[in-house]
Design a protein around this motif. Structure first.
Motif, mmCIF file in Angstrom:
data_model
loop_
_atom_site.group_PDB
_atom_site.id
_atom_site.type_symbol
_atom_site.label_atom_id
_atom_site.label_comp_id
_atom_site.label_asym_id
_atom_site.label_seq_id
_atom_site.Cartn_x
_atom_site.Cartn_y
_atom_site.Cartn_z
ATOM 1 N N VAL A 1 -52.282 33.037 48.205
ATOM 2 C CA VAL A 1 -51.656 31.624 47.681
ATOM 3 C C VAL A 1 -50.241 31.309 48.371
ATOM 4 C CG1 VAL A 1 -51.229 30.129 45.835
ATOM 5 C CG2 VAL A 1 -53.215 31.778 45.809
ATOM 6 N N HIS A 2 -50.230 30.270 49.323
ATOM 7 C CA HIS A 2 -49.090 29.676 49.862
ATOM 8 C C HIS A 2 -48.506 28.585 48.919
ATOM 9 C CE1 HIS A 2 -49.617 33.016 53.014
ATOM 10 N NE2 HIS A 2 -50.736 32.435 53.205
ATOM 11 N N LEU A 3 -47.467 28.739 48.384
ATOM 12 C CA LEU A 3 -46.750 27.456 47.820
ATOM 13 C C LEU A 3 -45.295 27.378 48.361
ATOM 14 C CD1 LEU A 3 -47.952 28.477 44.152
ATOM 15 C CD2 LEU A 3 -48.468 26.261 45.308
ATOM 16 N N TYR B 1 -39.329 26.264 42.667
ATOM 17 C CA TYR B 1 -38.110 25.586 42.614
ATOM 18 C C TYR B 1 -38.122 24.089 42.419
ATOM 19 C CZ TYR B 1 -36.350 30.227 43.363
ATOM 20 O OH TYR B 1 -35.979 31.626 43.330
ATOM 21 N N ARG B 2 -39.301 23.622 42.243
ATOM 22 C CA ARG B 2 -39.342 22.190 42.473
ATOM 23 C C ARG B 2 -40.343 21.686 41.164
ATOM 24 N NH1 ARG B 2 -39.201 19.931 47.601
ATOM 25 N NH2 ARG B 2 -40.146 17.991 46.666
ATOM 26 N N THR B 3 -39.702 20.922 40.089
ATOM 27 C CA THR B 3 -40.531 20.359 38.900
ATOM 28 C C THR B 3 -41.551 19.309 39.463
ATOM 29 O OG1 THR B 3 -38.821 19.220 38.504
ATOM 30 C CG2 THR B 3 -38.927 21.265 37.385
ATOM 31 N N ASP B 4 -41.013 18.682 40.366
ATOM 32 C CA ASP B 4 -42.119 17.521 40.897
ATOM 33 C C ASP B 4 -43.350 18.182 41.554
ATOM 34 O OD1 ASP B 4 -40.436 18.530 43.082
ATOM 35 O OD2 ASP B 4 -40.710 16.677 44.225
ATOM 36 N N ARG B 5 -43.326 19.445 41.688
ATOM 37 C CA ARG B 5 -44.629 20.052 42.317
ATOM 38 C C ARG B 5 -45.521 20.740 41.252
ATOM 39 N NH1 ARG B 5 -43.799 21.182 47.807
ATOM 40 N NH2 ARG B 5 -42.753 19.222 48.830
ATOM 41 N N LEU B 6 -45.230 20.417 40.168
ATOM 42 C CA LEU B 6 -45.801 20.944 38.973
ATOM 43 C C LEU B 6 -47.353 20.947 39.220
ATOM 44 C CD1 LEU B 6 -46.224 22.507 36.214
ATOM 45 C CD2 LEU B 6 -45.463 20.306 35.213
ATOM 46 N N PRO B 7 -47.751 19.652 39.456
ATOM 47 C CA PRO B 7 -49.458 19.373 39.541
ATOM 48 C C PRO B 7 -49.816 20.203 40.834
ATOM 49 C CG PRO B 7 -48.185 17.184 39.282
ATOM 50 C CD PRO B 7 -47.356 18.304 39.547
ATOM 51 N N LEU B 8 -49.045 20.514 41.939
ATOM 52 C CA LEU B 8 -49.717 21.398 42.904
ATOM 53 C C LEU B 8 -49.743 22.847 42.464
ATOM 54 C CD1 LEU B 8 -50.080 22.250 45.794
ATOM 55 C CD2 LEU B 8 -47.789 22.564 46.282
ATOM 56 N N LEU B 9 -48.885 23.181 41.741
ATOM 57 C CA LEU B 9 -48.682 24.628 40.936
ATOM 58 C C LEU B 9 -50.036 24.715 40.162
ATOM 59 C CD1 LEU B 9 -47.362 27.437 40.912
ATOM 60 C CD2 LEU B 9 -46.186 26.475 38.893
ATOM 61 N N GLU B 10 -50.275 23.718 39.237
ATOM 62 C CA GLU B 10 -51.355 23.963 38.416
ATOM 63 C C GLU B 10 -52.740 23.960 39.097
ATOM 64 O OE1 GLU B 10 -51.613 21.566 34.891
ATOM 65 O OE2 GLU B 10 -49.762 20.622 35.326
ATOM 66 N N ARG B 11 -52.823 22.961 40.283
ATOM 67 C CA ARG B 11 -54.295 23.182 41.064
ATOM 68 C C ARG B 11 -54.214 24.728 41.671
ATOM 69 N NH1 ARG B 11 -52.753 19.078 43.256
ATOM 70 N NH2 ARG B 11 -52.274 19.565 45.431
ATOM 71 N N LYS B 12 -53.319 25.161 42.211
ATOM 72 C CA LYS B 12 -53.522 26.228 42.758
ATOM 73 C C LYS B 12 -53.750 27.389 41.781
ATOM 74 C CE LYS B 12 -52.245 25.635 47.049
ATOM 75 N NZ LYS B 12 -53.278 25.990 48.296
ATOM 76 N N MET B 13 -53.246 27.356 40.579
ATOM 77 C CA MET B 13 -53.675 28.484 39.538
ATOM 78 C C MET B 13 -55.011 28.232 39.149
ATOM 79 S SD MET B 13 -50.901 30.206 39.413
ATOM 80 C CE MET B 13 -50.460 29.484 41.031
#
Length: 678
Positions: free
Chosen positions: A320-322, A340-352
């Protein structure tokens, strides 16, 4: 070889030594021995590299030392005739020394030591030195016949074997002493003596004969070429120093890898994570995966199958590349992404969620496999502080709503924290009554006497519903309420009972350190509890040490000082824990009637490789000892730290995973017997 030469060879040549070059040969032998012993020491240390790699390096260093010492020694011996060397035999003569050194070091590093091993090793080392010497003599191209006196020949062999025995025995029997540089130098001198004495005794029994009609005798001739001498010295010393530099580099690299990376997956570990979040980035998001199937596989199949499952999980997560994200293996069954980016939280959830779908169709050994896993996503905006991110993720896993069915849960303080805290507080009484709570003990080792001086008692909780809970999870919850005094009393009673049992079983003169929370320090209830336990278990007050954390009472220093003075008047020891982390440490230290200073782990982590950290730690130790305080260094994890601290000061107490992890009482007793530290 031993017989008198033909009657035509009747002129005996008298050689002379250049004593400056003789001294140089002795220095080379000492340097080779010192480097070899330094490299050999790493055979018994934790390493990513096979022990034979270190044995190989040590053998090369020893072989070069023997080889260079011989030829430089021969260059110091001046004969009045031309003297050259067969280059092929000269080069080949190094192999007996290297080979014998390898086998000898291999024998003395066996786990089960015996006198037989040491005798065999010394015979091999001695014969390697002798064979190298006489091959070197055979490589000489000289217009003379060489005759050896058999008595001195045998005596030189005995010297090589005997002195090698004492040196190699010291290496095998006194491994811990090699932390002291003086002892290492002493053994190096012994090993160098075996090489040098064999050479010069052998030369004493060597006679050079030339024929009666030989006319090419000139006192100015016979010196080994200066260029050859310089080349041999330069090459041998350069190789030795290169080996030393390589060993230092590899040692630091190994230490770094072991401390900060998981050996199975090569992912950074929890220590690396802690170091990373200390940078106080305010835009962090953490996604933690807990895999509960790992233990099932270990039990149902084997640990080898469990390792294969871990590799499968790690490879899935690595794929998984984030952006701006690092993957960690935090614990045996936990992996974490740090973004290291709170504004990328939706992306992190989607990848999980994508990972969860992959694991819904997981296959193990070619068959469908149900992977029990859950992911907790925590943002610094919800945790408020970076250091709480991982603890808050644990709160999600401990919450009843988490079913480990590949769900991805975002941490919500009002939901996860409140419910879990309420559960912990409600279950505390049952935990104390049914022994779900238990104590583990981490020993403190006296730096000079190498024995156990005492231990610290630490509480653990095996919760019937949530499993083993980290103290970092339940202690902060209990500290918020008055129940922390109940838990502290339980710890005091059980620790005192255990100390009494040890005193009766083995007569151990140990001290036991107990952590006291800040608000409880000034309570009269604590004094009464301590007196009651002292009478109940017949324990001397000096056997109990109360550990007070500086940051917990620094704001009420006067009240704390009054309590400390009371404890001291009753005979109890008082330790100031986490020294150096409170802002008012130095200004208030002179007012405290404490007996012990505990140096916080953060001051030890980068010692001795960081000059600044080393200087700070040394200054703090000097300050504490100048005030007559006992100094405890906690968080020791490497032998380099031990070596440095023993050079800095004497009479320290060491505590850390380098010596032992926290253990249950029975484990600690067995460990103490095995390591003869009592």
């Amino acid at each position: 070889m031993f017989n008198h030469p033909d009657s035509n060879y009747s002129i005996v040549l008298e050689g002379q030594y250049n004593w400056a070059i003789v001294l140089l040969s002795l220095m080379i032998a000492c340097l080779g021995s010192y480097v070899a012993i330094s490299l050999n020491k790493r055979v018994r240390m934790n390493s990513f590299f096979h022990r034979d790699v270190w044995l190989f390096f040590a053998s090369i260093a020893m072989g070069i030392g023997i080889w260079a010492m011989h030829f430089i020694g021969m260059s110091a011996y001046h004969l009045p005739i031309p003297m050259k060397y067969n280059h092929i035999i000269t080069i080949l003569s190094i192999f007996p020394a290297v080979g014998a050194s390898f086998i000898a070091f291999h024998l003395v590093n066996r786990l089960k030591q015996s006198l037989r091993n040491n005798i065999m090793a010394s015979i091999l080392m001695g014969l390697g030195i002798v064979l190298m010497h006489y091959l070197g003599m055979y490589s000489m191209l000289i217009d003379a016949q060489i005759v050896y006196q058999i008595e001195i020949f045998i005596f030189s062999i005995i010297i090589a074997v005997a002195v090698s025995f004492f040196a190699l025995y010291a290496i095998s029997a006194f491994n811990k002493k090699f932390e002291h540089r003086g002892f290492k130098i002493l053994v190096s001198l012994m090993l160098a003596s075996a090489v040098s004495m064999m050479h010069y005794v052998g030369m004493f029994g060597t006679t050079f004969y030339v024929s009666d009609g030989y006319h090419n005798i000139d006192s100015e001739m016979g010196q080994a070429g200066k260029a050859l001498l310089i080349a041999m010295v330069a090459v041998s010393v350069s190789v030795l120093l290169l080996l030393l530099m390589v060993s230092i580099y590899l040692d630091r690299y190994i230490d770094y890898r072991i401390r900060f990376f998981d050996t199975q997956t090569n992912l950074p570990n929890g220590r690396y994570y802690e170091k990373e979040i200390q940078k106080n980035n305010n835009q962090l998001v953490l996604a933690v995966w807990q895999i509960n199937s790992l233990k099932d596989v270990n039990y149902a199949y084997s640990y080898n199958d469990g390792d294969k499952l871990v590799n499968y999980i790690a490879n899935t997560l690595k794929a998984v590349h984030l952006p701006n994200t690092m993957l960690y293996r935090m614990e045996e069954d936990r992996f974490a992404y740090l973004m290291y980016r709170t504004d990328r939280l939706p992306l992190l959830e989607r990848k999980m969620q994508e990972i969860a779908r992959i694991w819904d169709d997981a296959r193990y050994q070619g068959k469908p496999f149900y992977l029990k896993a859950s992911c907790a996503v925590v943002s610094v905006e919800q945790s408020k502080k970076v250091k709480y991110l991982y603890n808050d993720a644990q709160t999600v896993f401990n919450h009843p709503s988490t079913l480990f069915q590949q769900e991805v849960a975002v941490y919500q303080p009002s939901f996860h924290r409140y419910s879990f805290e309420k559960k912990i507080l409600a279950d505390l009484d049952q935990a104390m009554e049914k022994n779900e709570l238990f104590l583990v003990y981490q020993p403190k080792i006296h730096s000079d006497l190498e024995r156990i001086a005492g231990m610290e008692a630490l509480v653990r909780w095996n919760h019937p519903e949530h499993g083993f809970l980290s103290p970092a999870t339940f202690i902060p919850i209990i500290e918020k309420t008055e129940r922390i005094t109940d838990l502290t009393d339980w710890v005091i009673e059980n620790a005192c009972k255990q100390l009494s049992d040890w005193q009766q079983q083995i007569g151990a003169d140990w001290t036991i350190a107990i952590n006291i929370p800040g608000d409880y320090v000034s309570s009269t209830r604590l004094v009464k509890k301590l007196k009651k336990m002292q009478d109940k278990y017949q324990i001397e007050p000096r056997s109990i040490e109360l550990e007070l954390t500086e940051t917990r009472f620094v704001q009420s220093i006067e009240e704390a000082n009054h309590s400390i003075a009371k404890f001291r008047s009753l005979g109890f020891s008082v330790a100031l824990d986490d020294f150096g982390t409170g802002l008012s440490s130095l200004s208030y230290l002179k007012k405290m009637e404490i007996s012990t200073l505990k140096m916080d782990k953060s001051f030890v982590d980068h010692v001795p490789h960081s000059p600044k950290d080393s200087a700070i730690l040394k200054a703090m130790i000097d300050l504490g000892q100048s005030l007559g305080l006992e100094i405890v260094i906690e968080g020791i994890e490497t032998e380099d730290q031990v070596t440095y601290l023993r050079q800095v000061a004497s009479s320290l107490l060491f505590q850390g995973f380098h010596f032992a992890k926290p253990m249950k009482a029975a484990e600690l007793l067995e460990w103490s017997k095995k390591h003869y530290l009592h």
